[in-house]
Design a protein around this motif. Structure first.
Motif, PDB file in Angstrom:
ATOM      1  N   GLU A 111       0.829  -1.214   0.000  1.00 14.94           N
ATOM      2  CA  GLU A 111       0.000   0.000   0.000  1.00 14.94           C
ATOM      3  C   GLU A 111       0.862   1.263   0.000  1.00 14.94           C
ATOM      4  O   GLU A 111       0.534   2.244  -0.657  1.00 14.94           O
ATOM      5  CB  GLU A 111      -0.974   0.014   1.175  1.00 14.94           C
ATOM      6  CG  GLU A 111      -2.059   1.055   1.053  1.00 14.94           C
ATOM      7  CD  GLU A 111      -2.888   0.938  -0.233  1.00 14.94           C
ATOM      8  OE1 GLU A 111      -3.300   1.988  -0.764  1.00 14.94           O
ATOM      9  OE2 GLU A 111      -3.123  -0.174  -0.719  1.00 14.94           O
ATOM     10  N   HIS A 112       1.950   1.221   0.718  1.00 11.35           N
ATOM     11  CA  HIS A 112       2.909   2.332   0.717  1.00 11.35           C
ATOM     12  C   HIS A 112       3.393   2.591  -0.705  1.00 11.35           C
ATOM     13  O   HIS A 112       3.394   3.734  -1.181  1.00 11.35           O
ATOM     14  CB  HIS A 112       4.076   1.978   1.645  1.00 11.35           C
ATOM     15  CG  HIS A 112       5.176   2.982   1.683  1.00 11.35           C
ATOM     16  ND1 HIS A 112       6.159   3.050   0.709  1.00 11.35           N
ATOM     17  CD2 HIS A 112       5.466   3.944   2.584  1.00 11.35           C
ATOM     18  CE1 HIS A 112       7.003   4.020   1.011  1.00 11.35           C
ATOM     19  NE2 HIS A 112       6.607   4.577   2.145  1.00 11.35           N
ATOM     20  N   ARG A 169       1.998   1.728  -3.527  1.00 11.26           N
ATOM     21  CA  ARG A 169       0.900   2.209  -4.385  1.00 11.26           C
ATOM     22  C   ARG A 169       0.745   3.720  -4.254  1.00 11.26           C
ATOM     23  O   ARG A 169       0.598   4.432  -5.250  1.00 11.26           O
ATOM     24  CB  ARG A 169      -0.403   1.517  -4.017  1.00 11.26           C
ATOM     25  CG  ARG A 169      -0.499   0.114  -4.516  1.00 11.26           C
ATOM     26  CD  ARG A 169      -1.842  -0.489  -4.160  1.00 11.26           C
ATOM     27  NE  ARG A 169      -1.948  -1.822  -4.728  1.00 11.26           N
ATOM     28  CZ  ARG A 169      -2.556  -2.836  -4.147  1.00 11.26           C
ATOM     29  NH1 ARG A 169      -3.143  -2.654  -2.959  1.00 11.26           N
ATOM     30  NH2 ARG A 169      -2.609  -4.009  -4.732  1.00 11.26           N
ATOM     31  N   SER A 217       5.026   5.077   7.257  1.00  6.00           N
ATOM     32  CA  SER A 217       4.880   3.654   7.558  1.00  6.00           C
ATOM     33  C   SER A 217       5.001   3.503   9.062  1.00  6.00           C
ATOM     34  O   SER A 217       5.586   4.370   9.718  1.00  6.00           O
ATOM     35  CB  SER A 217       6.004   2.842   6.899  1.00  6.00           C
ATOM     36  OG  SER A 217       5.999   2.972   5.516  1.00  6.00           O
ATOM     37  N   PRO A 245      -0.950   6.939   4.620  1.00 11.07           N
ATOM     38  CA  PRO A 245      -1.794   6.099   3.780  1.00 11.07           C
ATOM     39  C   PRO A 245      -2.937   5.418   4.533  1.00 11.07           C
ATOM     40  O   PRO A 245      -3.891   4.952   3.905  1.00 11.07           O
ATOM     41  CB  PRO A 245      -0.820   5.064   3.208  1.00 11.07           C
ATOM     42  CG  PRO A 245       0.296   5.017   4.173  1.00 11.07           C
ATOM     43  CD  PRO A 245       0.376   6.375   4.813  1.00 11.07           C
ATOM     44  N   LYS A 247      -5.199   6.397  -3.135  1.00 12.99           N
ATOM     45  CA  LYS A 247      -5.450   5.029  -2.663  1.00 12.99           C
ATOM     46  C   LYS A 247      -6.099   4.158  -3.723  1.00 12.99           C
ATOM     47  O   LYS A 247      -6.026   2.948  -3.671  1.00 12.99           O
ATOM     48  CB  LYS A 247      -6.323   5.072  -1.408  1.00 12.99           C
ATOM     49  CG  LYS A 247      -6.323   3.781  -0.659  1.00 12.99           C
ATOM     50  CD  LYS A 247      -6.772   3.980   0.748  1.00 12.99           C
ATOM     51  CE  LYS A 247      -6.679   2.667   1.498  1.00 12.99           C
ATOM     52  NZ  LYS A 247      -6.048   2.798   2.762  1.00 12.99           N
TER      53      LYS A 247
END
Length: 182
Positions: free
Chosen positions: A44-45, A47, A110, A138, A181
């Motif tokens: 996800e980071h 992305r 993160s 995120p 996202k």
């Protein structure tokens, strides 16, 4: 087989010491002679970093580039950072590094880097004269932006979800955290 890297114990580290670090998927950075080691980022980071890169690259002015980590930003002999994204003048890059602060540094937070990104890196980039610094969360899908005014960072935006940040530094670009996202 794991290779052990011996680091000097009698002095703060310098950028030349980073050449001894293994190519093991970790990110090795120095802040004022202190080694910062972070694991490879999660999906996800990456992305969010990728979507920000596309957005910023599409909006850049001529002679300015958006570069993805890992790429060295050399702020001093004892400080080398690798922000997730850097925006700088093309002419300022060398083949191996950006010698000096970028126009904009961006970190995607993160769990393992959040505190470092919001304190140590922010403070070091401010002291080096980096004109703009953004942190993207995120999980909360939020963006906080600071800009240098009288040699100090001033928060110029905190937007979340579908709220819009109309950035002007280093070039005009509209950022909506929710779009990062998808």
């Amino acid at each position: 087989m794991m290779t052990m890297t011996a680091l000097p114990r009698s002095r703060p580290l310098v950028r030349a010491d980073l050449e001894a670090m293994p190519d093991d998927g970790h990110r090795y950075e120095l802040i004022d002679g202190v080694l910062i080691v972070t694991p490879a980022p999660a999906l996800e980071h990456q992305r969010v970093v990728g979507r920000l890169h596309l957005l910023l690259s599409a909006a850049t002015a001529p002679g300015i580039e958006v570069i993805l980590a890992p790429f060295a930003v050399a702020l001093a002999d004892d400080t080398e950072l690798q922000p997730d994204l850097i925006v700088a003048r093309t002419a300022d890059f060398t083949p191996r590094e950006l010698p000096g602060p970028p126009l904009l540094a961006i970190e995607v937070l993160s769990p393992s880097t959040r505190r470092i990104d919001l304190t140590l890196k922010r403070d070091r980039l401010e002291a080096a004269g980096c004109p703009a610094y953004w942190c993207v969360d995120p999980v909360a899908m939020a963006l906080t932006a600071w800009e240098l005014e009288d040699e100090r960072y001033v928060q110029v935006a905190h937007v979340a979800g579908t709220e819009v940040f109309e950035a002007t530094r280093p070039f005009p670009v509209t950022v909506r955290p929710a779009d990062l996202k998808r």
